[in-house]
Enzyme design. Structure first.
Site, mmCIF file in Angstrom:
data_model
loop_
_atom_site.group_PDB
_atom_site.id
_atom_site.type_symbol
_atom_site.label_atom_id
_atom_site.label_comp_id
_atom_site.label_asym_id
_atom_site.label_seq_id
_atom_site.Cartn_x
_atom_site.Cartn_y
_atom_site.Cartn_z
ATOM 1 N N ASN A 182 10.482 -8.997 -28.722
ATOM 2 C CA ASN A 182 9.016 -9.068 -28.676
ATOM 3 C C ASN A 182 8.551 -10.148 -27.720
ATOM 4 O O ASN A 182 9.245 -11.156 -27.507
ATOM 5 C CB ASN A 182 8.464 -9.342 -30.086
ATOM 6 C CG ASN A 182 6.980 -9.051 -30.190
ATOM 7 O OD1 ASN A 182 6.519 -8.036 -29.667
ATOM 8 N ND2 ASN A 182 6.228 -9.925 -30.823
ATOM 9 N N ARG A 200 -37.819 22.334 -36.212
ATOM 10 C CA ARG A 200 -38.455 21.017 -36.276
ATOM 11 C C ARG A 200 -39.602 20.947 -35.269
ATOM 12 O O ARG A 200 -39.393 20.626 -34.102
ATOM 13 C CB ARG A 200 -37.411 19.932 -35.981
ATOM 14 C CG ARG A 200 -36.451 19.663 -37.124
ATOM 15 C CD ARG A 200 -37.134 18.942 -38.285
ATOM 16 N NE ARG A 200 -37.594 17.605 -37.931
ATOM 17 C CZ ARG A 200 -36.889 16.511 -38.158
ATOM 18 N NH1 ARG A 200 -35.711 16.564 -38.734
ATOM 19 N NH2 ARG A 200 -37.372 15.331 -37.824
ATOM 20 N N MET A 211 0.410 2.785 -23.173
ATOM 21 C CA MET A 211 -0.516 3.683 -23.868
ATOM 22 C C MET A 211 -1.735 3.945 -22.982
ATOM 23 O O MET A 211 -2.149 3.065 -22.228
ATOM 24 C CB MET A 211 -0.946 3.019 -25.178
ATOM 25 C CG MET A 211 -1.677 3.924 -26.117
ATOM 26 S SD MET A 211 -1.826 3.162 -27.736
ATOM 27 C CE MET A 211 -3.193 2.080 -27.489
ATOM 28 N N ASP A 226 5.267 7.010 -42.318
ATOM 29 C CA ASP A 226 5.481 6.583 -40.923
ATOM 30 C C ASP A 226 6.947 6.259 -40.649
ATOM 31 O O ASP A 226 7.494 6.628 -39.619
ATOM 32 C CB ASP A 226 4.659 5.320 -40.610
ATOM 33 C CG ASP A 226 3.196 5.639 -40.384
ATOM 34 O OD1 ASP A 226 2.894 6.782 -40.014
ATOM 35 O OD2 ASP A 226 2.362 4.738 -40.596
ATOM 36 N N GLU A 266 -33.550 25.619 -39.279
ATOM 37 C CA GLU A 266 -34.659 24.683 -39.458
ATOM 38 C C GLU A 266 -35.355 24.522 -38.122
ATOM 39 O O GLU A 266 -34.713 24.190 -37.119
ATOM 40 C CB GLU A 266 -34.202 23.312 -39.953
ATOM 41 C CG GLU A 266 -35.419 22.428 -40.239
ATOM 42 C CD GLU A 266 -35.101 20.971 -40.574
ATOM 43 O OE1 GLU A 266 -34.124 20.438 -40.029
ATOM 44 O OE2 GLU A 266 -35.837 20.389 -41.368
ATOM 45 N N SER A 306 -9.939 10.195 -35.198
ATOM 46 C CA SER A 306 -8.711 10.579 -35.898
ATOM 47 C C SER A 306 -8.434 12.065 -35.700
ATOM 48 O O SER A 306 -9.343 12.896 -35.798
ATOM 49 C CB SER A 306 -8.849 10.279 -37.396
ATOM 50 O OG SER A 306 -7.779 10.878 -38.091
ATOM 51 N N TYR A 354 2.050 8.144 -28.447
ATOM 52 C CA TYR A 354 1.906 9.599 -28.291
ATOM 53 C C TYR A 354 0.810 9.984 -27.311
ATOM 54 O O TYR A 354 0.634 11.155 -27.001
ATOM 55 C CB TYR A 354 1.682 10.292 -29.641
ATOM 56 C CG TYR A 354 0.495 9.795 -30.428
ATOM 57 C CD1 TYR A 354 0.660 8.834 -31.419
ATOM 58 C CD2 TYR A 354 -0.789 10.268 -30.178
ATOM 59 C CE1 TYR A 354 -0.415 8.365 -32.140
ATOM 60 C CE2 TYR A 354 -1.874 9.803 -30.893
ATOM 61 C CZ TYR A 354 -1.678 8.846 -31.874
ATOM 62 O OH TYR A 354 -2.754 8.372 -32.580
ATOM 63 N N ALA A 404 6.819 -6.142 -32.446
ATOM 64 C CA ALA A 404 6.958 -6.690 -33.799
ATOM 65 C C ALA A 404 5.667 -6.506 -34.591
ATOM 66 O O ALA A 404 5.369 -7.270 -35.504
ATOM 67 C CB ALA A 404 7.334 -8.165 -33.719
ATOM 68 N N LYS A 434 -4.084 0.135 -44.894
ATOM 69 C CA LYS A 434 -2.757 0.457 -45.448
ATOM 70 C C LYS A 434 -2.296 -0.585 -46.482
ATOM 71 O O LYS A 434 -1.664 -0.237 -47.470
ATOM 72 C CB LYS A 434 -1.727 0.561 -44.319
ATOM 73 C CG LYS A 434 -1.961 1.766 -43.409
ATOM 74 C CD LYS A 434 -0.847 1.903 -42.391
ATOM 75 C CE LYS A 434 -1.169 2.982 -41.383
ATOM 76 N NZ LYS A 434 -0.111 3.228 -40.430
HETATM 77 P P1 NAP Z 1 0.275 -3.876 -33.215
HETATM 78 O O1 NAP Z 1 0.537 -4.204 -34.626
HETATM 79 O O2 NAP Z 1 -0.980 -4.348 -32.579
HETATM 80 O O3 NAP Z 1 1.521 -4.425 -32.329
HETATM 81 C C1 NAP Z 1 1.490 -4.348 -30.939
HETATM 82 C C2 NAP Z 1 2.816 -4.802 -30.376
HETATM 83 O O4 NAP Z 1 2.760 -4.616 -28.957
HETATM 84 C C3 NAP Z 1 3.143 -6.273 -30.617
HETATM 85 O O5 NAP Z 1 4.529 -6.419 -30.780
HETATM 86 C C4 NAP Z 1 2.663 -6.920 -29.311
HETATM 87 O O6 NAP Z 1 3.387 -8.107 -28.983
HETATM 88 C C5 NAP Z 1 3.033 -5.863 -28.311
HETATM 89 N N1 NAP Z 1 2.230 -5.955 -27.100
HETATM 90 C C6 NAP Z 1 0.950 -5.554 -26.953
HETATM 91 N N2 NAP Z 1 0.548 -5.796 -25.682
HETATM 92 C C7 NAP Z 1 1.585 -6.359 -25.032
HETATM 93 C C8 NAP Z 1 1.791 -6.815 -23.706
HETATM 94 N N3 NAP Z 1 0.827 -6.731 -22.779
HETATM 95 N N4 NAP Z 1 2.991 -7.327 -23.376
HETATM 96 C C9 NAP Z 1 3.973 -7.397 -24.295
HETATM 97 N N5 NAP Z 1 3.868 -6.985 -25.570
HETATM 98 C C10 NAP Z 1 2.663 -6.462 -25.941
HETATM 99 O O7 NAP Z 1 0.289 -2.292 -32.988
HETATM 100 P P2 NAP Z 1 1.029 -1.183 -33.864
HETATM 101 O O8 NAP Z 1 0.127 -0.729 -34.965
HETATM 102 O O9 NAP Z 1 2.376 -1.666 -34.205
HETATM 103 O O10 NAP Z 1 1.096 0.036 -32.839
HETATM 104 C C11 NAP Z 1 1.954 -0.037 -31.695
HETATM 105 C C12 NAP Z 1 1.947 1.298 -30.988
HETATM 106 O O11 NAP Z 1 2.508 2.302 -31.811
HETATM 107 C C13 NAP Z 1 0.540 1.821 -30.670
HETATM 108 O O12 NAP Z 1 0.194 1.411 -29.395
HETATM 109 C C14 NAP Z 1 0.653 3.328 -30.778
HETATM 110 O O13 NAP Z 1 0.714 3.915 -29.500
HETATM 111 C C15 NAP Z 1 1.960 3.557 -31.488
HETATM 112 N N6 NAP Z 1 1.737 4.312 -32.734
HETATM 113 C C16 NAP Z 1 2.340 5.511 -32.846
HETATM 114 C C17 NAP Z 1 2.174 6.249 -33.978
HETATM 115 C C18 NAP Z 1 2.826 7.596 -34.090
HETATM 116 O O14 NAP Z 1 2.662 8.269 -35.114
HETATM 117 N N7 NAP Z 1 3.555 8.024 -33.090
HETATM 118 C C19 NAP Z 1 1.407 5.769 -35.042
HETATM 119 C C20 NAP Z 1 0.798 4.534 -34.907
HETATM 120 C C21 NAP Z 1 0.976 3.822 -33.738
HETATM 121 P P3 NAP Z 1 2.896 -9.565 -29.476
HETATM 122 O O15 NAP Z 1 3.407 -9.716 -30.870
HETATM 123 O O16 NAP Z 1 3.508 -10.480 -28.508
HETATM 124 O O17 NAP Z 1 1.387 -9.533 -29.393
#
Ligand code: NAP
Length: 483
Positions: A361, A15, A400, A310, A13, A215, A424, A339, A271
């Site tokens: 946590n 333009r 991360m 997962d 194309e 993604s 990762y 958590a 999810k």
């Molecule tokens: P999320 O639901 O947001 O949970 C984050 C967690 O990290 C909470 O427990 C939070 O604590 C804690 N946190 C964050 N910042 C903090 C800090 N500065 N000090 C202390 N604690 C802290 O996240 P998610 O979905 O569970 O994902 C967590 C990680 O899993 C991601 O960062 C990613 O790298 C990894 N992941 C890996 C895969 C894989 O396939 N390998 C897939 C998805 C995710 P609070 O409760 O105190 O806020």
């Protein structure tokens, strides 16, 4: 034009409205004589999203001059009569950069009834279900048709145009160089989505999420389909948050049997919506306990099944590294840091296989709530340094990219033999570097990431996944070495 053709384009194309100055006849002659492929000449008016700044008369004169050099097609808007160029093949186009036109059917019927050779309609999509509307138009058209749902949400219409026998699709040479929002690159069209291999019955897979642009799933799954020589295409499906948006797409996609949708990956924030849509009775019981479905499988009879790959991916990453079965986790002490969503899947799986689990946590309240639900122990994050756990799993986001200097624990517990970081990116976090130096067996989040994609692929296709190919795609993406 030559670069596009050498990269695989079969139609170009041109333009003219993108040129800085309105072109003169000698310039048009130079540009349009002997093009390296079939040529569409367009000089889009501003009222339809183009860049031409002159008068309508000037614009039509430029197109009339261009027509002297016999381009394959001239693309003009619907308010210009196709009879203006009696000897040229006309693409009659309509654009709406805001929304799906309310009178879409009427506009399309007008195009179908006109003397133009090709219909073209492009509108902004608010969700991927709007892309399905565009595909419907192409399927039902009597004339060759281009129907495009613009924006990231509408990419589906551009990729699956091949499935419904469209006149073509638009692709750009370079990212960001498109003439409308959502255009994939030519390289992605031909090599990632394998445009030339998409047929009417090609199975369709995709990933639902928001955001979705970064993604890695389309790259991983399309590479796996290619490596196994399976017919299929895996597309990104950006769906804005909210259950309503998720449900609207699912209803529209399931209604269209011709789509041959076979499987969907589901990521944040959908999810929970996926679980609610499918219904707990048609989901893996552990996925129901976790409260999240990341894999939807469409069975032959049209029914849906919801899984969570997962949790299995996470514990299999640990078990494979330790060379033990899931059942051999029973009685082993495991410290889970975090958590959030990932911790929830990991804790559900660990407690299911009777590992002695403690959740650590920063926010103790969240650790306690998670531990209560899965009948295990909870403590403050800092307390993990004194844990007696053999296996330590980081499910926090600490460390991360780009905060790669950070680590969730100042010191590893002396009992730790195995350390798994679910992060990762980077593939080796500071936590893992320190754990390796302390002599621990280390597992990267990369393994979990690859495991969950492998499990999805095998569930959908029934074919062994090319794990190494999939792993390599992730490694290349993470190290910036992808082609
Ligand atoms: P999320 O639901 O947001 O949970 C984050 C967690 O990290 C909470 O427990 C939070 O604590 C804690 N946190 C964050 N910042 C903090 C800090 N500065 N000090 C202390 N604690 C802290 O996240 P998610 O979905 O569970 O994902 C967590 C990680 O899993 C991601 O960062 C990613 O790298 C990894 N992941 C890996 C895969 C894989 O396939 N390998 C897939 C998805 C995710 P609070 O409760 O105190 O806020």
């Amino acid at each position: 034009m030559h670069a596009a053709v050498s990269d695989g384009a079969d139609t170009l194309e041109c333009r003219l409205d993108y040129l800085g100055e309105p072109p003169s006849e000698p310039q048009l002659k130079l540009l349009l004589t002997d093009p390296p492929a079939e040529l569409i000449v367009t000089c889009r008016a501003q009222r339809e999203g183009g860049r031409f700044r002159g008068t309508e008369e000037q614009r039509l004169n430029i197109l009339a001059t261009a027509a002297k050099f016999n381009p394959t097609f001239i693309d003009v808007e619907m308010d210009v009569s196709p009879g203006y160029w009696p000897d040229a093949k006309i693409i009659q186009s309509h654009h709406n950069f805001d929304r799906v036109p309310e009178d879409l059917d009427r506009i399309f019927a007008t195009q179908e009834a006109s003397s133009a050779s090709v219909n073209k309609i492009a509108f902004a999509a608010s969700g991927p279900e709007d892309a399905l509307l565009a595909l419907d138009l192409i399927r039902n058209a009597k004339k060759p048709t281009l129907a495009l749902a613009m924006c990231e949400t509408g990419v589906l219409s551009r990729i699956l145009a091949a499935k419904v026998g469209a006149f073509g699709t638009f692709a750009t040479l370079n990212t960001g160089a498109g003439s409308a929002p959502g255009q994939p690159t030519l390289d992605a069209c031909l090599n990632l989505y394998r445009w030339n291999r998409i047929r009417e019955n090609t199975p369709v897979y995709g990933v639902i999420g928001c955001p979705i642009g970064h993604s890695m799933s389309p790259a991983i799954h399309n590479a796996a389909l290619r490596a196994t020589d399976l017919d299929g295409v895996y597309v990104p499906l950006k769906i804005e948050p909210d259950e309503e948006n998720f449900n609207r797409f699912m209803d529209a996609a399931l209604e269209r049997k011709w789509l041959n949708l076979r499987g969907l990956s589901v990521t944040i924030p959908h999810k929970e919506n996926a679980l609610a849509y499918i219904g707990a009775d048609r989901c893996d019981p552990l996925a129901v306990r976790i409260g999240a479905v990341n894999t939807i499988t469409l069975n032959e009879d049209g029914s849906l099944y919801g899984d969570n790959t997962d949790y299995a991916a996470a514990i299999d990453a640990v078990c494979n590294a330790m060379d033990i079965s899931r059942e051999q986790l029973a009685g082993r002490k495991v410290a889970v840091l975090g958590a959030g969503g990932v911790a929830r899947a990991v804790v559900a799986a660990l407690t299911h296989y009777q590992a002695e689990t403690t959740v650590y946590n920063r926010t103790l309240r969240r650790a306690k709530a998670l531990a209560k639900e899965f009948s295990c122990a909870a403590a403050k994050l800092k307390g993990a340094t004194k844990s007696e756990a053999e296996i330590l799993i980081n499910c926090t986001s600490i460390g991360m990219s780009p905060q790669i200097e950070e680590t969730p624990l100042r010191r590893l517990p002396s009992s730790a033999r195995v350390v798994f970081d679910t992060i990762y990116n980077p593939m080796e976090t500071r936590l893992l570097i320190e754990a390796r130096a302390a002599g621990c067996l280390c597992v990267s989040g990369l393994e979990m990431f690859v495991n969950q994609a492998v499990a999805q692929f095998e569930r959908w296709t029934g074919v062994n996944a090319p794990r190494e190919v999939m792993r390599q795609v992730v490694v290349e993406r993470l190290t910036g070495r992808e082609s």
